[in-house]
Design a protein around this motif. Structure first.
Motif, PDB file in Angstrom:
ATOM      1  N   THR A 192      38.665   1.486   6.959  1.00 34.92           N
ATOM      2  CA  THR A 192      37.251   1.366   7.311  1.00 34.92           C
ATOM      3  C   THR A 192      37.041   0.969   8.762  1.00 34.92           C
ATOM      4  OG1 THR A 192      36.715   0.784   5.015  1.00 34.92           O
ATOM      5  CG2 THR A 192      35.078   0.250   6.704  1.00 34.92           C
ATOM      6  N   ILE A 193      37.683  -0.120   9.181  1.00 28.01           N
ATOM      7  CA  ILE A 193      37.421  -0.618  10.531  1.00 28.01           C
ATOM      8  C   ILE A 193      37.921   0.352  11.601  1.00 28.01           C
ATOM      9  CG2 ILE A 193      37.980  -2.454  12.177  1.00 28.01           C
ATOM     10  CD1 ILE A 193      37.923  -4.420   9.870  1.00 28.01           C
ATOM     11  N   ALA A 194      39.164   0.811  11.478  1.00 28.99           N
ATOM     12  CA  ALA A 194      39.727   1.695  12.507  1.00 28.99           C
ATOM     13  C   ALA A 194      38.892   2.963  12.716  1.00 28.99           C
ATOM     14  CB  ALA A 194      41.174   2.040  12.161  1.00 28.99           C
ATOM     15  N   PRO A 195      38.465   3.661  11.664  1.00 35.66           N
ATOM     16  CA  PRO A 195      37.601   4.834  11.882  1.00 35.66           C
ATOM     17  C   PRO A 195      36.280   4.487  12.562  1.00 35.66           C
ATOM     18  CG  PRO A 195      38.565   4.923   9.691  1.00 35.66           C
ATOM     19  CD  PRO A 195      38.877   3.571  10.247  1.00 35.66           C
ATOM     20  N   TYR A 196      35.681   3.368  12.204  1.00 42.23           N
ATOM     21  CA  TYR A 196      34.422   2.964  12.845  1.00 42.23           C
ATOM     22  C   TYR A 196      34.608   2.732  14.342  1.00 42.23           C
ATOM     23  CZ  TYR A 196      31.157   2.371   8.938  1.00 42.23           C
ATOM     24  OH  TYR A 196      30.294   2.587   7.894  1.00 42.23           O
ATOM     25  N   LEU A 197      35.753   2.185  14.720  1.00 37.95           N
ATOM     26  CA  LEU A 197      35.985   1.901  16.135  1.00 37.95           C
ATOM     27  C   LEU A 197      36.127   3.175  16.971  1.00 37.95           C
ATOM     28  CD1 LEU A 197      38.415  -1.165  16.005  1.00 37.95           C
ATOM     29  CD2 LEU A 197      35.956  -1.145  16.442  1.00 37.95           C
ATOM     30  N   LYS A 198      36.360   4.303  16.310  1.00 33.88           N
ATOM     31  CA  LYS A 198      36.470   5.586  17.021  1.00 33.88           C
ATOM     32  C   LYS A 198      35.118   6.298  17.147  1.00 33.88           C
ATOM     33  CE  LYS A 198      41.202   6.329  15.359  1.00 33.88           C
ATOM     34  NZ  LYS A 198      42.071   7.167  14.491  1.00 33.88           N
ATOM     35  N   ALA A 199      34.112   5.785  16.478  1.00 28.92           N
ATOM     36  CA  ALA A 199      32.805   6.453  16.480  1.00 28.92           C
ATOM     37  C   ALA A 199      32.083   6.223  17.803  1.00 28.92           C
ATOM     38  CB  ALA A 199      31.950   5.920  15.327  1.00 28.92           C
ATOM     39  N   GLN A 200      31.228   7.156  18.160  1.00 24.46           N
ATOM     40  CA  GLN A 200      30.398   6.988  19.358  1.00 24.46           C
ATOM     41  C   GLN A 200      29.305   5.965  19.060  1.00 24.46           C
ATOM     42  OE1 GLN A 200      28.894  10.781  20.655  1.00 24.46           O
ATOM     43  NE2 GLN A 200      30.907  11.514  21.310  1.00 24.46           N
ATOM     44  N   ALA A 201      29.016   5.138  20.070  1.00 21.23           N
ATOM     45  CA  ALA A 201      28.001   4.098  19.869  1.00 21.23           C
ATOM     46  C   ALA A 201      27.554   3.575  21.225  1.00 21.23           C
ATOM     47  CB  ALA A 201      28.567   2.953  19.032  1.00 21.23           C
ATOM     48  N   SER A 202      26.402   2.951  21.254  1.00 22.94           N
ATOM     49  CA  SER A 202      25.939   2.277  22.464  1.00 22.94           C
ATOM     50  C   SER A 202      26.843   1.077  22.749  1.00 22.94           C
ATOM     51  CB  SER A 202      24.499   1.802  22.275  1.00 22.94           C
ATOM     52  OG  SER A 202      24.444   0.821  21.252  1.00 22.94           O
ATOM     53  N   ASP A 203      26.815   0.573  23.958  1.00 22.99           N
ATOM     54  CA  ASP A 203      27.672  -0.550  24.323  1.00 22.99           C
ATOM     55  C   ASP A 203      27.442  -1.797  23.451  1.00 22.99           C
ATOM     56  OD1 ASP A 203      28.953   0.930  26.242  1.00 22.99           O
ATOM     57  OD2 ASP A 203      27.766   0.153  27.923  1.00 22.99           O
ATOM     58  N   PRO A 204      26.194  -2.173  23.178  1.00 24.67           N
ATOM     59  CA  PRO A 204      26.002  -3.354  22.319  1.00 24.67           C
ATOM     60  C   PRO A 204      26.590  -3.171  20.916  1.00 24.67           C
ATOM     61  CG  PRO A 204      23.984  -2.862  23.521  1.00 24.67           C
ATOM     62  CD  PRO A 204      24.905  -1.702  23.735  1.00 24.67           C
ATOM     63  N   VAL A 205      26.407  -1.971  20.350  1.00 17.49           N
ATOM     64  CA  VAL A 205      26.955  -1.717  19.007  1.00 17.49           C
ATOM     65  C   VAL A 205      28.479  -1.714  19.046  1.00 17.49           C
ATOM     66  CG1 VAL A 205      27.139  -0.008  17.158  1.00 17.49           C
ATOM     67  CG2 VAL A 205      24.909  -0.504  18.185  1.00 17.49           C
ATOM     68  N   ARG A 206      29.051  -1.069  20.065  1.00 20.11           N
ATOM     69  CA  ARG A 206      30.510  -1.032  20.170  1.00 20.11           C
ATOM     70  C   ARG A 206      31.075  -2.441  20.329  1.00 20.11           C
ATOM     71  NH1 ARG A 206      34.244   2.257  20.363  1.00 20.11           N
ATOM     72  NH2 ARG A 206      32.820   4.028  20.408  1.00 20.11           N
ATOM     73  N   ASN A 207      30.455  -3.253  21.155  1.00 22.53           N
ATOM     74  CA  ASN A 207      30.941  -4.625  21.331  1.00 22.53           C
ATOM     75  C   ASN A 207      30.846  -5.424  20.037  1.00 22.53           C
ATOM     76  OD1 ASN A 207      31.635  -4.250  23.999  1.00 22.53           O
ATOM     77  ND2 ASN A 207      29.693  -5.041  24.809  1.00 22.53           N
ATOM     78  N   ALA A 208      29.762  -5.212  19.298  1.00 25.54           N
ATOM     79  CA  ALA A 208      29.615  -5.907  18.011  1.00 25.54           C
ATOM     80  C   ALA A 208      30.707  -5.480  17.031  1.00 25.54           C
ATOM     81  CB  ALA A 208      28.235  -5.632  17.424  1.00 25.54           C
ATOM     82  N   MET A 209      31.047  -4.184  17.029  1.00 29.29           N
ATOM     83  CA  MET A 209      32.108  -3.686  16.150  1.00 29.29           C
ATOM     84  C   MET A 209      33.468  -4.242  16.578  1.00 29.29           C
ATOM     85  SD  MET A 209      30.997  -1.939  13.632  1.00 29.29           S
ATOM     86  CE  MET A 209      32.618  -1.402  13.143  1.00 29.29           C
ATOM     87  N   LEU A 210      33.729  -4.268  17.885  1.00 27.35           N
ATOM     88  CA  LEU A 210      34.982  -4.828  18.382  1.00 27.35           C
ATOM     89  C   LEU A 210      35.108  -6.301  18.002  1.00 27.35           C
ATOM     90  CD1 LEU A 210      35.084  -3.218  21.945  1.00 27.35           C
ATOM     91  CD2 LEU A 210      36.708  -2.767  20.090  1.00 27.35           C
ATOM     92  N   SER A 211      33.993  -7.023  18.101  1.00 30.09           N
ATOM     93  CA  SER A 211      33.987  -8.438  17.750  1.00 30.09           C
ATOM     94  C   SER A 211      34.271  -8.635  16.260  1.00 30.09           C
ATOM     95  CB  SER A 211      32.633  -9.045  18.116  1.00 30.09           C
ATOM     96  OG  SER A 211      32.581 -10.404  17.751  1.00 30.09           O
ATOM     97  N   ALA A 212      33.622  -7.839  15.428  1.00 31.12           N
ATOM     98  CA  ALA A 212      33.853  -7.940  13.981  1.00 31.12           C
ATOM     99  C   ALA A 212      35.293  -7.583  13.635  1.00 31.12           C
ATOM    100  CB  ALA A 212      32.880  -7.026  13.239  1.00 31.12           C
TER     101      ALA A 212
END
Length: 287
Positions: free
Chosen positions: A28-48
């Motif tokens: 779940t997490i690894a595929p989400y980290l490959k998705a396109q996203a705005s910087d705030p969303v990407r940072n939130a995903m990286l943090s989680a």
């Protein structure tokens, strides 16, 4: 999901819960980290993701998979750094300090704890207590009596401030601080004082932390035996066995093995013999 798995880990131990955490990370997490996203969303995903890796590393440590734990911790540091998440970054460094002090590497533990403090310069009082309590334990293990006591007073002062606030930081609470007081006392040679502090930690601890009860009540029993309080030690070890049957943890397994070894010289004592008989079926499963 990370919070849910953390709650299960507290109750059942790392060996029971890490496979779930690892599967969630991969599937779940690894595929989400490959998705396109705005910087705030990407940072939130990286943090989680960093928080999840930290938890998974802690569970690997609990299994006694020490090398694997370090790899997860390094992954958590990388993700937290990329996210600009100072809280998870310093929490992970503190976790690495806990791991080092658990293995008896006091100097390394102190360096990690100091780095954790530097990574969070604007921490609130509970976070300060969380970090400085660990520094005190590590300093005591290195033999720095004065430094350990100073840091312990700082942790106690910070906890007093924190208790006036509603929100706790993770699981660090007065029970956790009492545990650090116990460890500092023990490392500095005050075994009786460490027993008193461990008993206080047990009184204050929330019932959900079953794995912690097994480990800390085991320490309590071991230290009572060390000062000649065999009957009290046996009573504490019976409490350990009440919880142990529901926990899958390498660190808890170590404490049960130690218990059996420590009881051997007292096999003529009826209480020790009764405890050993109760533990024998469990020990057979340890290999």
């Amino acid at each position: 999901m990370t919070e849910h798995i953390s709650s299960l880990d507290d109750q059942f131990g790392g060996r029971a819960t890490r496979p779930m955490a690892a599967a969630f990370l991969v599937n779940t997490i690894a595929p989400y980290l490959k998705a396109q996203a705005s910087d705030p969303v990407r940072n939130a995903m990286l943090s989680a993701a960093a928080d999840h890796c930290y938890l998974t590393g802690y569970m690997a440590m609990d299994e006694r998979e020490d090398g694997l734990a370090q790899r997860y911790y390094l992954m958590a540091l990388d993700l937290a750094g990329r996210a600009g998440d100072h809280l998870t970054y310093c929490t992970t460094l503190r976790g690495m300090s806990v791991h080092a002090v658990d293995l008896g590497h006091g100097a390394q533990a102190l360096r990690r704890a100091e780095s954790a403090g530097s990574a969070s310069p604007q921490a609130g009082p509970r976070m300060v207590a969380f970090l400085v309590g660990q520094k005190a334990h590590a300093a005591a293990q290195t033999g720095d009596r004065a430094g350990a006591l100073v840091k312990l007073r700082q942790a106690e002062a910070a906890m007093e401030k924190a208790e006036s606030r509603a929100k706790a930081f993770g699981s660090y609470d007065p029970s956790s601080l009492s545990y650090h007081v116990a460890q500092v006392r023990y490392e500095l040679g005050d075994v009786t004082g460490s027993i008193e502090s461990l008993e206080e930690a047990d009184r204050l601890r929330e019932p959900v932390y079953r794995r912690t009860r097994v480990r800390y009540n085991s320490m309590l029993a071991e230290r009572k035996l060390r000062v000649g309080r065999l009957e009290e030690a046996c009573l504490s070890w019976h409490k350990v066995l009440d919880d142990y049957v529901q926990v899958k943890s390498g660190r808890c397994d170590d404490r049960i093995r130690y218990m059996v070894s420590a009881l051997h010289p007292h096999k003529e004592n009826p209480l020790a013999r009764e405890l050993n008989e109760r533990a024998r079926p469990l020990v057979r499963t340890l290999g």
